[in-house]
Design a protein around this motif. Structure first.
Motif, mmCIF file in Angstrom:
data_model
loop_
_atom_site.group_PDB
_atom_site.id
_atom_site.type_symbol
_atom_site.label_atom_id
_atom_site.label_comp_id
_atom_site.label_asym_id
_atom_site.label_seq_id
_atom_site.Cartn_x
_atom_site.Cartn_y
_atom_site.Cartn_z
ATOM 1 N N ARG A 76 0.504 1.776 13.452
ATOM 2 C CA ARG A 76 -0.191 1.211 13.112
ATOM 3 C C ARG A 76 -0.127 -0.238 12.984
ATOM 4 O O ARG A 76 -0.731 -1.032 13.955
ATOM 5 C CB ARG A 76 -0.691 1.340 11.424
ATOM 6 N N VAL A 77 1.587 -0.207 13.798
ATOM 7 C CA VAL A 77 2.388 -1.877 13.604
ATOM 8 C C VAL A 77 1.843 -1.477 15.115
ATOM 9 O O VAL A 77 1.181 -2.815 16.013
ATOM 10 C CB VAL A 77 3.434 -2.246 13.441
ATOM 11 N N SER A 114 7.604 4.091 7.718
ATOM 12 C CA SER A 114 7.731 6.292 8.178
ATOM 13 C C SER A 114 6.528 5.421 9.757
ATOM 14 O O SER A 114 6.138 4.852 9.978
ATOM 15 C CB SER A 114 6.176 6.615 7.228
ATOM 16 N N GLY A 115 6.414 6.955 10.112
ATOM 17 C CA GLY A 115 6.280 7.057 11.895
ATOM 18 C C GLY A 115 4.042 6.830 11.405
ATOM 19 O O GLY A 115 3.806 6.106 12.585
ATOM 20 N N GLY A 116 3.399 6.977 10.271
ATOM 21 C CA GLY A 116 1.993 6.604 10.352
ATOM 22 C C GLY A 116 2.415 4.733 10.575
ATOM 23 O O GLY A 116 1.038 3.950 10.999
ATOM 24 N N GLY A 149 -2.830 4.669 1.632
ATOM 25 C CA GLY A 149 -1.287 4.448 1.623
ATOM 26 C C GLY A 149 -0.490 5.703 3.120
ATOM 27 O O GLY A 149 -1.598 6.915 3.313
ATOM 28 N N ASP A 150 0.229 6.245 1.791
ATOM 29 C CA ASP A 150 1.313 6.443 2.509
ATOM 30 C C ASP A 150 1.689 8.182 1.783
ATOM 31 O O ASP A 150 1.977 7.417 0.633
ATOM 32 C CB ASP A 150 2.501 6.234 3.606
ATOM 33 N N LEU A 151 2.781 9.096 2.422
ATOM 34 C CA LEU A 151 3.041 9.532 1.400
ATOM 35 C C LEU A 151 4.729 8.884 0.533
ATOM 36 O O LEU A 151 5.226 8.166 1.427
ATOM 37 C CB LEU A 151 4.355 10.773 2.612
ATOM 38 N N PRO A 152 4.818 8.574 -0.212
ATOM 39 C CA PRO A 152 5.855 7.839 -0.930
ATOM 40 C C PRO A 152 7.439 8.103 -0.467
ATOM 41 O O PRO A 152 7.006 9.264 0.032
ATOM 42 C CB PRO A 152 6.303 8.503 -2.880
ATOM 43 N N SER A 153 8.123 7.360 -0.521
ATOM 44 C CA SER A 153 9.366 7.946 -0.146
ATOM 45 C C SER A 153 10.718 8.917 -1.132
ATOM 46 O O SER A 153 9.914 8.796 -2.290
ATOM 47 C CB SER A 153 10.326 6.712 0.314
ATOM 48 N N PRO A 154 10.893 10.081 -0.026
ATOM 49 C CA PRO A 154 11.603 10.653 -1.014
ATOM 50 C C PRO A 154 12.505 10.284 -2.017
ATOM 51 O O PRO A 154 12.924 11.373 -2.663
ATOM 52 C CB PRO A 154 11.294 11.815 0.398
#
Lengths: 324, 317
Positions: free
Chosen positions: B157-158, B151-153, A274-279
């Protein structure tokens, strides 16, 4: 001696949310960061985009609004300074940003750019030219480039100009925000060597903000790892790199691609999901809980404290602390 | 068997030479890295292969053979039919490469629809499946969102999903992870390696990062000043680089296993711009092994591990 003290710093930005900007939210870019930089040392602040490392530097420079907490320089709270005191602090504290192209006025000559802080701070006019020559020698620029404009210089030379300008007023602290990440690989080590030499010769302290961990490991005395507006681990650089305790630090270090194909497949790589959660909507408990491979039930409940584990090494992870 | 064979490629902007005699091969299922610093010509080589050079830049020599056809001689409509079907490219900046006004699911499905390989509904379903494979959580919901909501990441991936949905035989990835954070980079590199291995895709990876090369590539071409200076399989090339530039470049990278705070090895001088490339070997003005012989152009010697140098390094230090 402690030069810079950041105490429980919070920087919150109000933002509009939703596709049409109808909603309102609060981005907690920094949510309680405490860090110290001693004279003549390098403290590196590392982390990925959105972790708050650049905002921390900007808050120290007065470029980000402080919601709560204190920043002291040489013991004096920066919030309560008289204009004269503030002028003094700005001499002692300078900055080098990532992009040397936008940091320099394309119409000014190299000498004019370097002289700018001297002119602003009322350095005697007759002595400016000599001081500029001295600074150009110091950072390894050729004096016959003094009348060139930035467009005629390479990226590495432009960064040398920016560094010379930052040193013009003999600062004690230089905030370096990604100072080499826009440079070609073969030029990065020249600039890192320059920064290390200047530190030795001039007794500078650096607050070094960077995402490249191999660079940080090489030049930092201490390192603070940030995630989603909080410091999750801090300590002597050699110790943190050799024995990371926080699972995020561990994942970050294991993700660095090593320039050695023989290591491929042999290293234990922790690939985070996954990614960083939304701040805008951070997890309630530990900021890392949504991606953490070792999270336990109580991690999502309350924010863990940063706990000293010895020798100035601090870690924000109750799971790891229970196991050691 | 070779899928892509670039032979003696030359690119110029007017009279100014930018890429000068580049040759490289990529086979199915193989990852070949093209490494270099700014101005080395690595991205222009990639754009030439795809027929996407900007106005003012022209291929002035050489061939780009793809599956036996010279792409540089192909009419634009036939090249366009290949792009997005057989050939796909991922760029460094995912955010500027995606259309900000179109939901990402539709952008991923686009190449299937444009090339009439699926109906709208089938393509939409395939896009969601592809988004799931590249590791996007809740792919059905994400597919309806705009790039600005990701997000950029996730945008990167898209892009990868859009490039891979038509099962290209050749994927060109230009700095695919440079704009990404290191933990996201690790996800994307793992994904690309798996896809190359599973689908037999040939990958040409353009990067400046020797760490990424060592992680992902089987073979590597090192470029400097518009030319290939060294090429070969990654293991011998990293263990015993023969071109002084390759050797110095590897030595400048701060290592995680060396003492800290010491002087880092640095290459002297600056990366020259194409206007200031020296005669003969283009690295000679920064090289500690250069001699008078280097004012002539060194040829790339034949063999598995090739080097273009009059004074190559014989043994690793």
């Amino acid at each position: 001696m402690t030069l810079l003290q950041i105490e429980d710093l919070k920087v919150h930005f109000p933002v509009r949310t939703g596709r049409f900007g109808g909603g309102k939210g609060l981005v907690k870019a920094i949510d309680g960061v405490s860090l110290n930089v001693a004279a003549k040392e390098t403290l590196a602040v590392v982390g990925e985009s959105g972790c708050g490392k650049s905002t921390t530097g900007n808050a120290v420079l007065g470029l980000a609004p402080i919601t709560d907490g204190r920043i002291r320089f040489e013991g004096r709270d920066l919030a309560g300074l008289s204009p004269a005191e503030r002028r003094h602090v700005w001499r002692e504290m300078q900055v080098v940003f990532q992009d040397p192209v936008s940091a320099l006025n394309p119409r000014r000559t190299i000498a004019q750019s370097i002289a700018e802080p001297l002119v602003i701070h009322g350095h005697p006019k007759t002595k400016i030219a000599a001081r500029v020559d001295e600074l150009m020698d110091l950072v390894g620029l050729n004096r016959d480039q003094r009348d060139r404009r930035p467009g005629a210089l390479s990226g590495g030379q432009r960064q040398r100009v920016v560094i010379a300008r930052a040193l013009a007023l003999n600062p004690r602290l230089v905030i370096c925000d990604e100072p080499v990440s826009a440079l070609d690989v073969s030029i990065q080590s020249q600039i890192l060597n320059l920064l290390m030499r200047l530190q030795r010769e001039l007794g500078l302290a650096y607050l070094f903000i960077a995402h490249d961990l191999s660079v940080v490991r090489h030049i930092a005395d201490r390192v603070a790892v940030m995630y989603l507006g909080l410091v999750v681990e801090e300590g002597p650089a050699a110790e943190v790199f050799a024995n990371p305790v926080h699972p995020y630090t561990e994942a970050l270090l294991s993700a660095i691609p090593l320039p050695d194909p023989r290591q491929r497949g042999r290293r234990k790589r922790i690939v985070l999901e996954g990614d960083l959660p939304s701040p805008l909507d951070p997890p309630k408990g530990c900021p890392f809980v949504t991606r953490c491979p070792i999270a336990e039930a109580d991690c999502a409940a309350a924010r863990p404290a940063l706990v000293e584990t010895g020798d100035g090494h601090r870690v924000r992870c109750p799971v790891r602390l229970r196991r050691t | 068997m070779t899928l892509l064979s670039v032979q003696d490629l030359a690119v110029q902007a007017g009279a100014l030479s930018l890429v000068d005699g580049v040759s490289l091969d990529v086979a199915p299922g193989e990852v070949v890295a093209l490494v270099g610093e700014s101005g080395s010509g690595k991205s222009l080589t990639a754009l030439s292969i795809m027929g996407l050079l900007a106005e003012g830049l022209t291929v002035t020599g050489g061939r780009v053979d793809y599956d036996g056809t010279d792409l540089t001689a192909l009419p634009e409509d036939r090249l366009r039919a290949l792009r997005g079907a057989d050939l796909a490219m991922i760029f460094q900046e995912p955010v500027s490469s995606l259309n900000p006004l179109v939901p990402v699911g539709r952008q991923v499905a686009e190449s299937l629809v444009v090339h009439d390989r699926a109906s709208e509904a089938e393509a939409a379903e395939a896009a969601i499946e592809m988004l799931r494979r590249v590791g996007i959580p809740e792919p059905a919901r994400r597919a309806t969102q705009l790039p600005t909501e990701l997000s950029g990441g996730m945008c990167q991936r898209v892009m990868i999903a859009a490039a891979l949905i038509s099962r290209p035989r050749l994927l060109i990835a230009d700095e695919p992870t440079t704009a990404l954070d290191v933990t996201i980079q690790a996800q994307i590199l793992t994904l690309m390696a798996d896809l190359a291995a599973d689908a037999g895709t040939a990958v040409l990876l353009i990067t400046h990062d020797m760490g990424v090369v060592a992680e992902l590539a089987g073979r590597v071409c090192v470029m400097y000043g518009g030319r290939v200076v060294e090429q070969g399989p990654v293991d011998p090339l990293f263990a015993a680089p023969r071109h002084p530039y390759t050797r110095m470049l590897l030595r400048t990278i701060p290592r995680l296993d060396e003492p800290t705070k010491g002087e880092l090895f640095a290459i002297r001088g600056n990366v020259p711009s194409p206007k200031n490339w020296p005669e003969g070997c283009r690295f000679r003005t920064r090289c500690d092994r250069a001699s008078d012989a280097c004012t002539a152009r060194p040829a790339l010697i034949k063999g598995d591990h090739r080097v273009a140098c009059f004074h190559p390094v014989e043994d690793p230090e």
